[in-house]
Write a protein that holds these residues in place. Structure first.
Motif, PDB file in Angstrom:
ATOM      1  N   LYS A   4       0.936  -1.248   0.045  1.00 58.90           N
ATOM      2  CA  LYS A   4      -0.055  -0.026   0.030  1.00 58.90           C
ATOM      3  C   LYS A   4       0.832   1.262   0.073  1.00 58.90           C
ATOM      4  N   THR A   5       0.370   2.265  -0.612  1.00 57.73           N
ATOM      5  CA  THR A   5       0.699   3.648  -0.353  1.00 57.73           C
ATOM      6  C   THR A   5       0.459   4.185   0.923  1.00 57.73           C
ATOM      7  N   LEU A   6       1.219   5.346   1.124  1.00 59.56           N
ATOM      8  CA  LEU A   6       0.640   6.232   2.416  1.00 59.56           C
ATOM      9  C   LEU A   6      -0.614   6.714   2.448  1.00 59.56           C
ATOM     10  N   PHE A   7      -0.933   6.958   1.230  1.00 66.33           N
ATOM     11  CA  PHE A   7      -2.350   7.666   0.885  1.00 66.33           C
ATOM     12  C   PHE A   7      -3.495   6.368   0.997  1.00 66.33           C
ATOM     13  N   ASP A   8      -2.982   5.200   0.573  1.00 64.04           N
ATOM     14  CA  ASP A   8      -3.944   4.089   0.798  1.00 64.04           C
ATOM     15  C   ASP A   8      -4.016   3.765   2.236  1.00 64.04           C
ATOM     16  N   LYS A   9      -3.072   3.631   2.972  1.00 64.05           N
ATOM     17  CA  LYS A   9      -3.075   3.398   4.400  1.00 64.05           C
ATOM     18  C   LYS A   9      -4.068   4.230   5.245  1.00 64.05           C
ATOM     19  N   ILE A  10      -3.917   5.568   4.880  1.00 63.96           N
ATOM     20  CA  ILE A  10      -4.909   6.590   5.491  1.00 63.96           C
ATOM     21  C   ILE A  10      -6.249   6.442   5.234  1.00 63.96           C
ATOM     22  N   TRP A  11      -6.192   6.446   3.878  1.00 62.47           N
ATOM     23  CA  TRP A  11      -7.678   6.358   3.053  1.00 62.47           C
ATOM     24  C   TRP A  11      -8.519   5.070   3.779  1.00 62.47           C
ATOM     25  N   ASP A  12      -7.743   3.843   3.479  1.00 65.06           N
ATOM     26  CA  ASP A  12      -8.661   2.592   3.806  1.00 65.06           C
ATOM     27  C   ASP A  12      -8.943   2.465   5.148  1.00 65.06           C
ATOM     28  N   ALA A  13      -8.229   3.198   6.032  1.00 60.73           N
ATOM     29  CA  ALA A  13      -8.562   3.326   7.555  1.00 60.73           C
ATOM     30  C   ALA A  13      -9.718   3.984   7.889  1.00 60.73           C
ATOM     31  N   HIS A  14     -10.148   5.208   6.936  1.00 60.59           N
ATOM     32  CA  HIS A  14     -11.193   5.815   7.260  1.00 60.59           C
ATOM     33  C   HIS A  14     -12.601   5.642   6.755  1.00 60.59           C
ATOM     34  N   GLU A 262       3.102   4.727  15.849  1.00 61.67           N
ATOM     35  CA  GLU A 262       2.145   4.388  14.882  1.00 61.67           C
ATOM     36  C   GLU A 262       2.332   5.412  13.901  1.00 61.67           C
ATOM     37  N   TRP A 263       2.893   6.378  14.152  1.00 61.94           N
ATOM     38  CA  TRP A 263       3.172   7.378  12.935  1.00 61.94           C
ATOM     39  C   TRP A 263       4.133   6.979  11.784  1.00 61.94           C
ATOM     40  N   LEU A 264       5.047   6.301  12.670  1.00 62.60           N
ATOM     41  CA  LEU A 264       6.038   5.754  11.816  1.00 62.60           C
ATOM     42  C   LEU A 264       6.076   4.688  10.888  1.00 62.60           C
ATOM     43  N   ALA A 265       4.724   4.037  10.849  1.00 64.75           N
ATOM     44  CA  ALA A 265       4.442   3.061  10.188  1.00 64.75           C
ATOM     45  C   ALA A 265       3.785   3.588   8.822  1.00 64.75           C
ATOM     46  N   LEU A 266       3.513   4.967   9.064  1.00 64.30           N
ATOM     47  CA  LEU A 266       2.935   5.816   7.931  1.00 64.30           C
ATOM     48  C   LEU A 266       3.806   5.973   6.594  1.00 64.30           C
ATOM     49  N   ARG A 267       4.166   4.995   5.823  1.00 61.46           N
ATOM     50  CA  ARG A 267       4.715   5.129   4.634  1.00 61.46           C
ATOM     51  C   ARG A 267       4.679   4.371   3.724  1.00 61.46           C
ATOM     52  N   THR A 268       5.053   4.536   2.620  1.00 61.67           N
ATOM     53  CA  THR A 268       4.542   3.831   1.406  1.00 61.67           C
ATOM     54  C   THR A 268       5.395   2.511   1.417  1.00 61.67           C
ATOM     55  N   ASP A 269       4.689   1.484   1.152  1.00 60.38           N
ATOM     56  CA  ASP A 269       5.319   0.111   1.104  1.00 60.38           C
ATOM     57  C   ASP A 269       6.312   0.140  -0.114  1.00 60.38           C
ATOM     58  N   ALA A 270       7.597  -0.235  -0.049  1.00 60.07           N
ATOM     59  CA  ALA A 270       8.530  -0.337  -0.946  1.00 60.07           C
ATOM     60  C   ALA A 270       8.077  -0.915  -2.419  1.00 60.07           C
ATOM     61  N   ASP A 271       7.127  -1.863  -2.402  1.00 56.58           N
ATOM     62  CA  ASP A 271       6.745  -2.270  -3.688  1.00 56.58           C
ATOM     63  C   ASP A 271       5.403  -1.948  -4.066  1.00 56.58           C
ATOM     64  N   ALA A 272       5.015  -0.742  -3.417  1.00 60.93           N
ATOM     65  CA  ALA A 272       3.421  -0.398  -3.575  1.00 60.93           C
ATOM     66  C   ALA A 272       3.411   0.294  -4.940  1.00 60.93           C
ATOM     67  N   VAL A 273       2.484   0.420  -5.703  1.00 62.63           N
ATOM     68  CA  VAL A 273       2.503   0.864  -7.048  1.00 62.63           C
ATOM     69  C   VAL A 273       1.562   2.168  -7.174  1.00 62.63           C
TER      70      VAL A 273
END
Ligand code: SF4
Lengths: 466, 196
Positions: A4-14, A262-273
């Motif tokens: 997931k991208t950073l954006f995906d992570k926050i979006w999907d959680a909401h 928790e915030w440190l986990a908020l980053r784009t995964d290396a293989d996210a597209v």
């Protein structure tokens, strides 16, 4: 699990629910309101007989339409006064926190949110203002909404939104001297165009972005909308945490440590597209200035205005019209042309670092006689700090006029208008026709460039002046 | 019901081929001072439509009696800039029910759908065809069929399909808005909020 991208992570959680064939029901953590885009929303709530669901998740401040002089007195303009009074009345009625004119944390909504520590990583933030994208600098999903949506958030703390596509813009390397965040973003917009980001949410990354201060990151994210993008965000890191720590609304003690983890986990995964990616070399970026009537019409400050032949069909007609409005000729450089006003302020460049930059460069100098120079701090806090650091004295000595906080000439809703036909070099974000007053001609640039223009009276390259 | 239902529309067109028309042009900031949603149509395209002294600019399309209708055909990247919903209120108040363009700015498009003005995205070719048709005959009509998702130029019968998600389509057809939907979800929203 898919990357997931950073954006995906926050979006999907909401997302509370995805409507089949439609948008997501999207939960909003924080909602900012101001006097211009909220009154009709409150009026509609009243008509429908609906309360505000979570008043503690909304924060208000009057900024767009307030005078920048005599803020302790009654507002003269009757309509502006009405709007501000409505905001006060609505906040009282529904129990919404208001940072009113003259109070310690009054200011432009996108300046006070971060300043108070209300804006935090991982959040979803909306406001009836397109530059809500500013808050993305903290690794939040933040974007502007219309008044109908303001009403939805007040009534249900949710809006209905389709998830945007994802774009990543990486700026790698180091920028040269005299080049600041404003130049980086004006450069990017000139490359991608004023509509090139439409349909996307942008993640900014790369070493040039990571090395920026929080305030500079805010300048970058702020102008995402000027590419048509809904918003932009930057992964939170040590810089983010250092800025937030100790601010009034930031978590404290143990909660702070936990939040950081928790915030440190908020980053784009290396293989996210991403749906689209751009990479720019920071070394290519020079001080930028706009010459036309949208923020995509920017050039390196020494360059010539593009030839008409570069455009075709209806694009060409729009281009010619734009140059006519600005009074510029295709193929000619604009450096060295006299201008009339400089404006330092707005949610793009109205923070303390911006004022410091200008003060640093005009220290011991005078503005040119042909220039009217306005400096409008983004908030009371910025104003106070500028005073304490002696910046106000330096600027006043240089002939700048310091005003009280607000949006001011960024959108010229109050009396701070650039007269018709006059040229203003501004640190704000929009050079649309009439944006700074009917007939006004706006050139967007960095605080440093604006300082160079102020002392020379002409469009000037800060690297050649200081 | 939050706004007028939209099913089918047949109308002449008002052409505005300029590109990158931002919401500051549609309604300048100084006319955003109202606290009610009234009277914005008078200031639609204010600075293109009137001189500083308030007299009309003869060459602007809204001041040209040749053109009229409920459909505005606009150039590329229409509605960029500010999120002000007032821009759509002004278009609606003036009498437009549909805006056609080859490219819309995001927030503007959302705002349109939220108050019941239909944004129709067409190909550049189809937009050019509409501009040509209305230049040749200002009485040329288009027909927009929301159910079928088709826009048709009646002078030559040419048509193009347009996209709209099925949820928004139902809303437009019934005059519902998102609040109607969200209010039915309050329990679910409360449960979600509690975990945050
Ligand atoms: S400073 Fe300008 S861009 Fe920022 S919120 Fe105010 S009007 Fe909008």
């Amino acid at each position: 699990m898919a990357a997931k991208t950073l954006f995906d992570k926050i979006w999907d959680a909401h997302v509370i629910r995805s409507v089949p064939g439609g948008p997501d029901v999207f939960f909003i953590d924080k909602h900012f309101i101001h006097e211009v885009t909220s009154p009709v929303a409150f009026l509609n709530l009243e008509k429908r007989g609906i309360p505000v669901m979570y008043p503690e998740r909304t924060i208000a401040t009057p900024d767009h339409n307030v005078p920048t002089v005599d803020q302790d007195k009654t507002i003269k303009d009757a309509l502006s006064r009405m709007q501000v009074e409505k905001l006060r009345e609505n906040c009282r009625k529904y129990g919404i926190e208001l940072h009113d004119l003259g109070s310690d944390h009054h200011g432009i909504v996108h300046v006070i949110g971060p300043e108070l520590g209300v804006t935090q990583p991982g959040m979803t933030i909306v406001c009836g203002d397109s530059h809500t994208s500013t808050h993305g600098a903290f690794g939040a999903i933040a974007f502007g909404i219309g008044t109908s949506e303001v009403e939805m958030v007040l009534a249900t703390q949710c809006i209905m939104q389709a998830k945007a596509k994802k774009m990543r813009i990486r700026v790698e390397g180091e920028v040269g001297p005299g080049v600041s965040a404003k130049d980086i973003i004006l450069y990017i917009i000139a490359q991608i165009s004023a509509s090139g980001g439409t349909g996307y949410f942008i993640e900014y990354a790369g070493s040039a972005i990571e090395s920026l201060s929080m305030e500079a990151r805010m300048t970058i994210c702020n102008m995402s909308i000027e590419m048509g993008a809904r918003g932009g965000l930057i992964a939170p890191d040590a810089t983010t945490f250092a800025y937030l720590e100790g601010r009034p609304y930031a978590p404290k003690g143990e909660a702070w440590e936990q939040a950081k983890a928790e915030w440190l986990a908020l980053r784009t995964d290396a293989d996210a597209v991403f749906d689209k990616e751009y990479v720019f070399d920071a070394a290519d970026i020079e001080p930028m200035i706009t010459y036309g009537t949208n923020p995509g019409m920017g050039i390196k400050i020494g360059a010539a205005v593009p030839e008409v032949s570069r455009f075709s069909g209806s694009e060409q007609a729009s281009y010619v019209k734009s140059l006519q409005y600005m009074g510029f000729e295709a193929g000619q450089p604009i450096k060295g042309r006299e201008v009339d006003y400089v404006f330092v302020g707005s949610c793009t460049n109205g923070r303390i670092e911006d004022i410091r930059a200008v003060a640093h460069f005009v220290k011991g100098k005078r503005k040119a006689p042909n220039i009217t120079a306005w400096i409008v701090p983004g908030s009371r806090e910025v104003e106070k700090q500028a005073q304490q650091e002696g910046l106000v004295a330096i600027l006043e000595e240089a002939g700048f006029e310091l005003r009280q906080p607000g949006c001011s000439a960024c959108l010229a809703m109050n009396d701070d208008k650039i007269p018709a036909g006059k040229y203003a070099v501004s640190t704000s974000n929009r050079n649309f026709e009439g944006r700074q007053g009917p007939g006004a001609r706006t050139l967007l640039a960095s605080p440093l460039t604006v300082a160079a223009v102020a002392v020379t009276g002409k469009i000037a390259d800060p690297r050649e002046v200081f | 019901m939050a706004y007028d239902k939209f099913t089918q529309l047949r109308s002449t067109m008002v052409p505005l081929p300029a590109e990158n028309v931002d919401t500051d042009q549609i309604i300048p900031a100084r006319f955003l001072k109202a606290t009610e949603r009234k009277g914005f149509g008078d200031n639609l395209f204010r600075d293109w439509r009137y001189h500083a002294d308030g007299s009309p600019k003869e060459d602007f399309v809204l001041n040209d009696a040749t053109y009229s209708g409920k459909v505005l055909v606009a150039g590329k990247n229409f509605g960029s800039g500010s999120s002000r919903e007032h821009a759509v209120w002004a278009l609606y108040d003036y009498g437009f029910r549909c805006v056609v363009s080859s490219f819309f700015a995001d927030i503007f498009k959302n705002n349109c759908l939220n108050i019941g003005v239909l944004p129709v995205t067409v190909s550049v070719e189809f937009a050019d065809k509409l501009f040509a048709a209305v230049a040749a005959d200002p009485q040329a009509e288009v027909e927009i069929d929301l159910e079928a998702q088709i826009i048709r130029l009646l002078t030559d019968g040419s048509e193009e399909a347009f996209e709209i998600n099925s949820y928004k389509k139902e809303n437009m057809k019934n005059g519902f808005d998102d609040i109607d939907y969200l209010l039915h979800m309050q329990e679910e929203i409360r449960a979600f909020e509690q975990q945050r």
